[in-house]
Design a protein around this motif. Structure first.
Motif: not given
Length: 422
Positions: A191-209
């Motif tokens: 579930h978290t693996l799916l979440f991290e892709s959604v998070a990186a896609g929505a927020g971008g690399a800088e937000f994710y980092r």
């Protein structure tokens, strides 16, 4: 799982055989979690290369994908004074063992083979403790992948989903065709693996980092977190009830057999498809999760070496150096479906998805967008990872609302930042 004492018995048998025949055979005790079909093919590559060096390993394999249940077995062995020589490990678990002073120093081998020059910095960050190499990375799996059944993709007339609306269109087409749109399993790490892709896609690399790697409370954005959980709620509508009892590789089988259109998973799926003789572009397709093009969320399998294991240091060093050889990493990652942990491994013999992974890793390494997977423990220490697991899984399973998930995720990041003195 066999009794621990049996490992020692096997070691004695191997050692007595070697002494009786004057053959240079060095049996060593190794633990790992590679038990699926594709993973077994990968283990066989390592075993063969080590056997050429006279090293034969007595393995204890436990399914667990680096989870606490796997590491609990290793902890019990160490506590009982019976550590393995080497253990498969991922992410911040390496730091935990190194902090306890349990791991052997690999600096001499690393300098000889120039690991600092060929391993991406973000992987090195996990392989080292206080500036010293304590683990040998063998691959660079990427988690922000879509894996699709090619015949179903063609039958539905679908193409590469570059954006979020493209993805929803694909999932809706699959639902109308009465096949499972999105295959996923029961475990919180999935579930978290799916979440991290959604998070990186929505927020971008800088937000994710900043939010999920640096744990920076200043970077928290209610609107962005809300969007991420809204998108997770959208995806929930395209999952089937079977997810509650399914493992990740059973989800892969649904895609392989055309019962499901797609799965969001790491590049180990490429290894599973390879093991079944499947060909990208003909039997399956691999696309980057929408809006994460240019980002390489990674999970690097590594091996750590317990310094209290009774073995000649030369054997341990040979084991570690063999893992890092170019040819082993080439053969191994053709089998695993990942990119090698070294950026200098020739890519020509990899399949289409493997070559794309290598190209993506090299490009992302230059842009500094190689970033650790939250789900696979390459982004945060264990307590933070588990706290994120709980929020994401509770939300995906419908136990909490989008707004509640936002509040709980903010609390996780803020509390983690405080505990680390941020």
């Amino acid at each position: 799982m066999r009794p621990l004492g049996l490992c020692a018995l096997f070691l004695l048998i191997w050692l007595n055989t070697a002494l009786a025949t004057d053959n240079a055979v060095y049996p060593v005790d190794v633990t790992h979690w590679w038990v699926s079909l594709g993973e077994q093919a990968s283990i066989q590559v390592i075993e063969r290369h080590l056997a050429e060096q006279g090293i034969v390993w007595i393995t204890e394999a436990m399914a667990g994908s680096g989870t606490s249940r796997y590491m609990d077995v290793v902890r019990r062995r160490v506590a009982a004074g019976n550590p393995p020589m080497a253990s498969q490990v991922i992410g911040y678990d390496i730091q935990e063992w190194a902090r306890q002073g349990k791991l052997a120093n690999l600096d001499a081998i690393a300098e000889q083979q120039e690991w600092d020059e060929v391993v991406p910095f973000d992987i090195q960050h996990l392989s080292k403790y206080q500036g010293h190499w304590v683990a040998a990375p063998i691959n660079a799996h990427s988690t922000n992948w879509l894996w699709l059944n090619q015949p179903q993709l063609s039958r539905l007339g679908l193409t590469v989903p570059d954006t979020w609306p493209d993805l929803i269109h694909m999932l809706e087409a699959a639902r109308l065709a009465d096949i499972i749109p999105l295959a996923i399993g029961r475990d919180a790490w999935e579930h978290t693996l799916l979440f991290e892709s959604v998070a990186a896609g929505a927020g971008g690399a800088e937000f994710y980092r900043r939010v999920f790697l640096d744990l920076d409370p200043v970077a928290l954005d209610d609107a962005m977190l809300g969007l991420i959980f809204q998108r997770m709620s959208q995806l929930r509508e395209y999952m089937d009830e079977g997810m509650n009892t399914r493992s990740w590789d059973q989800g892969t089988d649904l895609v392989r057999t055309g019962q499901a259109l797609m799965q969001v998973q790491g590049s180990w799926v490429n290894g599973e498809f390879n093991a079944h003789g499947m060909i990208p572009g003909q039997d399956f397709a691999c696309f980057r999760f929408p809006d994460t093009q240019g980002v390489f969320l990674f999970n690097s399998d590594q091996y750590m070496f317990f310094k209290d294991y009774p073995v000649d240091p030369g054997i341990r060093n040979t084991f570690a150096s063999t893992l890092m050889e170019v040819e082993l990493q080439r053969e191994l990652n053709i089998a695993t479906g990942a990119a090698p942990a070294r950026v200098d491994v020739p890519r020509e013999s990899f399949n289409q998805c493997g070559q794309r992974a290598i190209n993506d890793l090299r490009a992302a390494n230059m842009r500094r967008t190689v970033m650790g997977s939250i789900a696979m423990g390459n982004a945060n220490p264990g307590k933070v990872k588990e706290a994120i697991y709980t929020v994401v899984s509770d939300h995906l399973l419908g136990r909490i609302s989008d707004a509640q998930a936002v509040d709980r995720m903010k609390a996780v990041i803020i509390n983690a930042a405080r505990s680390q003195g941020n």
